[in-house]
Every structure is written in structure tokens, then in C-alpha cells.
Design a protein around this motif. Sequence first.
Motif, short mmCIF file in Angstrom:
data_model
loop_
_atom_site.label_atom_id
_atom_site.label_comp_id
_atom_site.label_asym_id
_atom_site.label_seq_id
_atom_site.Cartn_x
_atom_site.Cartn_y
_atom_site.Cartn_z
N UNK A 66 3.47 -5.33 7.11
CA UNK A 66 3.17 -6.69 6.66
C UNK A 66 2.02 -7.30 7.45
N UNK A 67 1.86 -6.89 8.70
CA UNK A 67 0.87 -7.49 9.58
C UNK A 67 -0.31 -6.57 9.90
N UNK A 68 -0.35 -5.43 9.27
CA UNK A 68 -1.39 -4.47 9.62
C UNK A 68 -2.77 -4.99 9.22
N UNK A 69 -3.75 -4.94 10.13
CA UNK A 69 -5.11 -5.34 9.76
C UNK A 69 -5.81 -4.30 8.88
N UNK A 111 5.08 -12.65 14.50
CA UNK A 111 5.08 -11.32 15.13
C UNK A 111 3.67 -10.78 15.24
N UNK A 112 2.90 -10.92 14.16
CA UNK A 112 1.53 -10.43 14.20
C UNK A 112 0.71 -11.08 15.29
N UNK A 144 4.78 -4.38 21.45
CA UNK A 144 4.52 -3.73 20.17
C UNK A 144 5.80 -3.49 19.38
N UNK A 145 6.86 -3.16 20.11
CA UNK A 145 8.11 -2.81 19.43
C UNK A 145 8.73 -4.00 18.71
N UNK A 146 8.20 -5.21 18.91
CA UNK A 146 8.69 -6.37 18.18
C UNK A 146 8.46 -6.25 16.68
N UNK A 147 7.60 -5.31 16.28
CA UNK A 147 7.41 -5.07 14.85
C UNK A 147 8.72 -4.73 14.16
N UNK A 148 9.67 -4.18 14.91
CA UNK A 148 10.97 -3.84 14.33
C UNK A 148 11.73 -5.08 13.86
N UNK A 149 11.44 -6.24 14.46
CA UNK A 149 12.10 -7.48 14.03
C UNK A 149 11.71 -7.79 12.58
#
Length: 433
Positions: free
Chosen positions: A269-272, A326-327, A337-342
Motif C-alpha cells: 500500500x505504501x510502496x513508492x 506507517x509509510x 521497517x517491520x511496522x509494515x506488518x501492522x
Amino acid sequence: MSTGTGSAAGAANAEATESVADFRRRARTWIRANLRPLEHNEGAGVMRADTTDEEELAAVARERQIQRMLFDAGLAGICFPREYGGQGLSPEHQRAFNEEITGFEYPGRLQAPTFSPCAAVLLEFGTPEQKERHLPAIIKGEEIWMQFLSEPSSGSDVAGALTTAVREGDDWILNGSKIWTTGAWWSDWALCLARTNWDVPKHRGLTVFIMPLRQPGIDVQRIEMLNGNKEFCQEFITDVRVPDTDRIGDVDNGWTVGTRWMFHERMLHNSPFVTVPAGWSYGGVDATVLVDVARDAGRLDEPRVRDLIGEGRVLDLVRESLQGRIGRGVVSRRMPDQSAAIGRLFAGIASTRVTSMAYDIAGSAGAAWSAEDGAVAECGNDFLLRQTTCIGGGTTEMARNVISERVLGMPREPALDRDRAFRDVPRGGSGRS
């Protein structure tokens, strides 16, 4: 349709960094001149079997064409370096483009996993030769990539891979099987995690390779879901020869690559690197679908149904806000970085909940429907397949583990195989003999 500004204008714009506002205006003009507006909630639903194989292949071909059109217009690979065919712009430019393309056709099948995680992994760990060979082709829409991670024997435990890679001179010989690969039957390349060392604990004996899918020794078999969808595939790999030049990262250090690989997957969802409409929902179901279902079921005025629609809208708003937070947190390093799991966890749970609410609102038509039932049709199948959004892209159970152990710092889950050579770890009948 015209191809719009063309490669000359795209190249000219690449010479100097555009402001986000100028880029947005250029993108808006081009999109409205070249792309088809989507019908309301076109493509909604959970992996619906609503196209023939011929229609699916035609859609893939169209999305390749759109990706090439974006490249020629200087609108593809927005955050990729210019030396690989990208625009070298910022995540803010990508977000602006995502907002402008909302409501129009876009190359959705090419975004995940081709751009993220595959192209992101290549950009981070690939050799200069690998990046020069593949990234421009990806950005132009010439290569569609898959990820060979899951295996029949290990489920979400991707580090338990049994697919083997044995060194033979300057090559590696791969044997094994991968599963749950969406769209492998029409794709070109794959990132493959394989075991190269059985005498160390499982996380330390893995290596990542790249391989073309259309070659002898790779047999792609499609898996039919209960609703007739055949997008999931299982691949059987038999004596496939991969040159060492197609290895990603160091031998036996594949888990270092794999950790970032899964980070990029969770950051979808947040990938550039990814082009998706603003407000894109995991699984293709959001609160606007609930309104359509309620209308076509004749229940739009019922107070309880309105409560469900309101709940769905709140979930949409929370998802969008959470992903943005998160992004920003990851980019600024205020969050690990592991917050992407949220975000991954919330997206899966929210999608499942909205799908369940749509089924509830559909009433009896959720069990039996006809093509004339409008948005109510297929809600029953969506409900039966709702858990796919909690499984694909890394399960929500794994996301919970990542959050507890790597974000919150809670004690690690006990693992009896952590310090044992992988060949000594007991396995069932599908294990290595």
C-alpha cells in the motif's frame, strides 16, 4: 487512443526534476487523454471467476500496453533511478500519480508482485548487470514477475523451503515445487527461494535465484478454486539449470534478501514503486461496495444496514490513515521497517470484515443469485473466499508474530528447529529423502 506526449516529452521532463504540482498536472492531462474511465466498482470482489482465459490474456496484454504507454510518456517507474528507465522522482510524485489515476484503467496485474516486491528486491540486491537487464524491461511492461516462495510442505514458513539448488560448475540445478503463485500461467520471470545448504539451521541455508518461467523443466499447473477461479498456480521445478550470474545476494544468505523481500511485500500500500489508485483496498472490496449491495438488495433504508455501511466506511478511513502513517514513519525511521506488518494485518482483517458485511446485507441472495441481481451477485462466493485476503501476501498470523516480536519486542515464539541443522529437523512424507 493516442499515446499522448510520447517518449520525447517524457525524456525532456526527465532532464529536470518536476515539482509535484507540475507532475500532477502533466499526469492528469495524459491520463484523461489516453486511459479508459472505469465503471463504478469495476473489478470488485474476491478473486471472481468472471473472465475466460482468452479475456484474461487480452487484459494482461492491454496492461502491458498501458505500462509501455506510461513509459513512453515519462510516467512509469516514477521512483526508480533514471539509469534503469525510471523517472528518479520522489514518493510524493508517485502518490500524486496514484491520486490522478483513480477511476481510470491501470496496469494492476503488473504492480504486485512485479514492481513490489520483485523489482524492489532487484533494485536493492541485484548486481549492476541484473538491474540493467531486467529493470528497464519491467518498467516498460515487457517482463511480468512472480515470486516463488510458498511450498506445499511449509505453508507460511517460507524459511522451511525444500526446493533445492545444487551447485554444478557455474550453474545451479533446481528441483522442487512452489505453490499459490497468482498469475504464473501468464508471467515471464520469477524470484525463487531455494535451499543450498542442509547442514545449517533453516534460515542460514537459503539462496535467492531469478529464472524465466517459460523453459523446459518448469511445469505450471493451475489450481481451481471453489468459485471456478484458476489464477493460483503450482509450479513443479525439475532439473532447471540456473547460471550463477542469476543468483541474488550471497550463497546461503537468502534470508537477508528474504527479510527485505517480505518487507516490500507488506509495504504494498505504501510502496513508492507501485501504481495503484488512491484508496485501493486489499482484495478489491471497500465500503462503496456495501452501498451498491444494499441498493440492489432493496435494503438501503434499513437502519442496521446503514450501520454496517458506516462501519465499512470507518474501516476504509482507518486503513487509509494507518497506511499513510506507517509509510511516513518508515521513511522517516521513526518506525522500524517491520511496522509494515501492522498495515498488512489491518488490511487483511478489514477486507474480510467488509466481505462478510456484504454477504450479510445480501440476505438470501447471498446463497442463490442470478446475473440480474447486480452487486448482490457473487457475494456468497466472495464470503466463502474471504480468507484469501488474510493468506495471500503473507498470512495475518505471520504479521501478528512480526508485530509482537519485532515491533513490540515481545519474547520470540519457541522454535525447536532454531539451532538444528535443517537436515535433522523432522518432516512429514513430503520432506527431503
